[in-house]
Design an enzyme around this catalytic site. Structure first.
Site, PDB file in Angstrom:
ATOM      1  N   LYS A   1       0.842  -1.196   0.000  1.00 46.64           N
ATOM      2  CA  LYS A   1       0.000   0.000   0.000  1.00 46.64           C
ATOM      3  C   LYS A   1       0.877   1.246   0.000  1.00 46.64           C
ATOM      4  O   LYS A   1       1.913   1.288   0.681  1.00 46.64           O
ATOM      5  CB  LYS A   1      -0.924  -0.015   1.219  1.00 46.64           C
TER       6      LYS A   1
ATOM      7  N   SER B   1      -9.729   2.035   2.621  1.00 45.24           N
ATOM      8  CA  SER B   1      -8.801   2.756   1.762  1.00 45.24           C
ATOM      9  C   SER B   1      -7.776   1.858   1.078  1.00 45.24           C
ATOM     10  O   SER B   1      -7.090   2.273   0.155  1.00 45.24           O
ATOM     11  CB  SER B   1      -8.065   3.814   2.581  1.00 45.24           C
TER      12      SER B   1
ATOM     13  N   SER C   1     -10.190  -0.344   6.866  1.00 34.65           N
ATOM     14  CA  SER C   1      -9.587  -0.169   5.540  1.00 34.65           C
ATOM     15  C   SER C   1      -8.895  -1.389   4.976  1.00 34.65           C
ATOM     16  O   SER C   1      -8.465  -1.369   3.823  1.00 34.65           O
ATOM     17  CB  SER C   1      -8.599   1.005   5.572  1.00 34.65           C
TER      18      SER C   1
END
Length: 486
Positions: free
Chosen positions: A77, A152, A176
């Site tokens: 990420k 996210s 997330s």
């Protein structure tokens, strides 16, 4: 059969038996990215040259190395800093940021010989539930390209679901990791707060952020968490608690496991098709010998407003460092204050600005007691609800999300409706306890996530229950990557 459907244990065995090479895995990752990422848009930055070099080095040294993740392709990420590999948080304000160090979790996966394939898309500064808040691209759900992958960590979940990498790292502040894992039909673990170091994570809300793991299977997830967990002297919130061998818990035996089912998690606002799949999963747990009982988490209904006050307050403090002076994009100006204003106005997206303003208001003189202090008090009540239930139960189960993945653009103009999508995941972050999401079937052709919540540092029990369910449920979820963009 694609190699990534084999799983970590079988792939490592094949490498040791010289049936495949690390280079074969890296080749498959980039071939798959070339084939589908134009539609999925999971990756922001690729690490191709360095990844191929690392794979060749592993191939040349032979298979004597017993590193836990030997040669396995991993996606990262884009809010986890990576030395020499651009880290943007999907924000214009960091579009040119090349870190000079690795986050602790990156050091740990590198030490176990995982190969970083690239950096994955996300909602800007991890603020969002759909990856539509990225300033770089909108990631699409591999199950239906017209739908969001969640957020996210949407890029992380989508990359694993699409078969671009074997597994990925994400962060979970209010759901997330678990919410996009549910939307994309993969396995996502949010560990106990303090179980995994936050050093090198670009901070959103420091008392809530936690690095976690996204994989295709529970077994792979257990190995990956085992790699990144543990005490870190660089992180004062890192817990000095021994990391067990999570993979040893995968026995398939959950007879006598005490399972709590909160009535609030199957009540108003939860889609009926989701409820049906969760109830079927609960029956499957009972068939395996678990004892399921309805309970109540009465303060969970206050979790969403509590979270957004606390998370936004912490964000307003953490994001003050992005001033255009030390790193990141700097706006042209001859006046210092004007340069601050212009850099932030041009660099931050609408959702980031919204949360910074909300947090600054909640912390301001005359409002601190009414909002921030009250939210902390409610947070304690939510934590106490979990403590009470987990005194007499081993795990809590329910849906990960109220619905399956929604369409791109469907909720982007309605922030409050978007925030409510994290209704079932946020309480876990407020309490600081672990939770895992795993697939429990399809509703209207889209994955449904089953959430299992555990005691502090009880990840081993979660893996035991999740693995037993996964093995008997027998879901082999693999999207065909079809949609309007074909």
């Amino acid at each position: 059969m694609p190699l990534f459907e084999e799983g970590l244990v079988r792939l490592k065995k094949k490498i040791h038996n010289k049936e495949i090479k690390a280079s074969d895995l890296v080749d498959e990752a980039y071939a798959r990215i070339g084939e589908v990422d134009g539609k999925v848009k999971a990756f922001l930055t690729l690490n191709e040259e360095a990844a191929r070099d690392e794979a060749r080095t592993i191939d040349e040294k032979g298979t004597a190395d017993d590193a836990l993740l030997l040669g396995m392709p991993i996606g990262i990420k884009d809010n986890l800093v990576t030395k020499g590999l651009r880290t943007t948080c999907a924000s214009q304000i960091l579009e040119n940021y090349d870190p000079i160090f690795d986050a602790t979790v990156i050091e740990k996966v590198k030490a176990q010989k995982a190969i970083t394939i690239g950096k994955l898309n996300m909602d800007e500064f991890a603020m969002g539930s759909s990856t539509e808040n990225s300033s770089m691209a909108i990631t699409h759900n591999p199950w239906d390209l017209e739908r969001v992958p969640g957020g996210s960590s949407g890029g992380s979940a989508a990359s694993v679901a699409a078969g671009e990498v074997l597994f990925a790292l994400g962060t979970d502040t209010g759901g997330s990791i678990r919410q996009p894992s549910a939307f994309c039909g993969v396995v996502g673990m949010k560990p106990t707060y303090g179980r995994v170091s936050r050093y090198g994570v670009v901070a959103f809300a420091s008392s809530l952020d936690q690095v976690g793991t996204i994989t295709r299977t529970v077994e792979d997830n257990a190995f990956l968490l085992e790699t990144i967990a543990g005490l870190d002297p660089h992180d004062s919130t890192s817990a000095d608690v021994k990391v067990p061998h999570y993979s040893a818990a995968l026995t398939g035996d959950i007879k006598g496991l005490r399972v709590a089912v909160p009535k609030e998690y199957l009540g108003e606002g939860i889609d009926e098709s989701v409820k049906d799949k969760i109830k079927a999963a609960i029956r499957q747990l009972e068939a395996l010998g678990a004892v399921c009982e309805e309970v109540s988490l009465p303060h969970s209904k206050y979790a969403v407003p509590t979270y957004y006050i606390l998370a936004s307050s912490e964000a307003s403090a953490n994001l003050a460092r992005f001033d255009g002076v030390r790193y990141g994009v700097r706006a042209d100006s001859n006046d210092l204050i004007e340069m601050y204003k212009k850099s932030r106005s041009e660099g931050f997206g609408d959702e980031v600005k919204r949360r910074v303003m909300l947090g600054t208001f909640a912390l301001s003189s005359g409002y601190y007691d009414a909002y921030y202090k009250k939210a902390q008090q409610v947070r304690t009540l939510i934590k106490q609800d979990f403590e009470k239930v987990l005194e007499n139960h081993d795990i809590i189960v329910g849906p990960t999300t109220p619905t399956t993945a929604f369409k791109i653009g469907e909720k982007v103009d309605d922030p409050l409706t978007m925030y409510a999508n994290d209704l079932l995941t946020i309480p876990v972050n407020l309490a600081g306890i672990p939770a895992i999401s795993l697939p429990c079937g399809l509703a209207d052709g889209l994955p449904v996530g089953l959430q299992m919540i555990g005691r502090p540092f009880g990840e081993k029990t979660l893996y035991r229950a999740a693995h037993a369910y996964e093995q008997t449920a027998g879901f082999k979820l693999a999207p065909a990557i079809k949609g309007a963009n074909d």
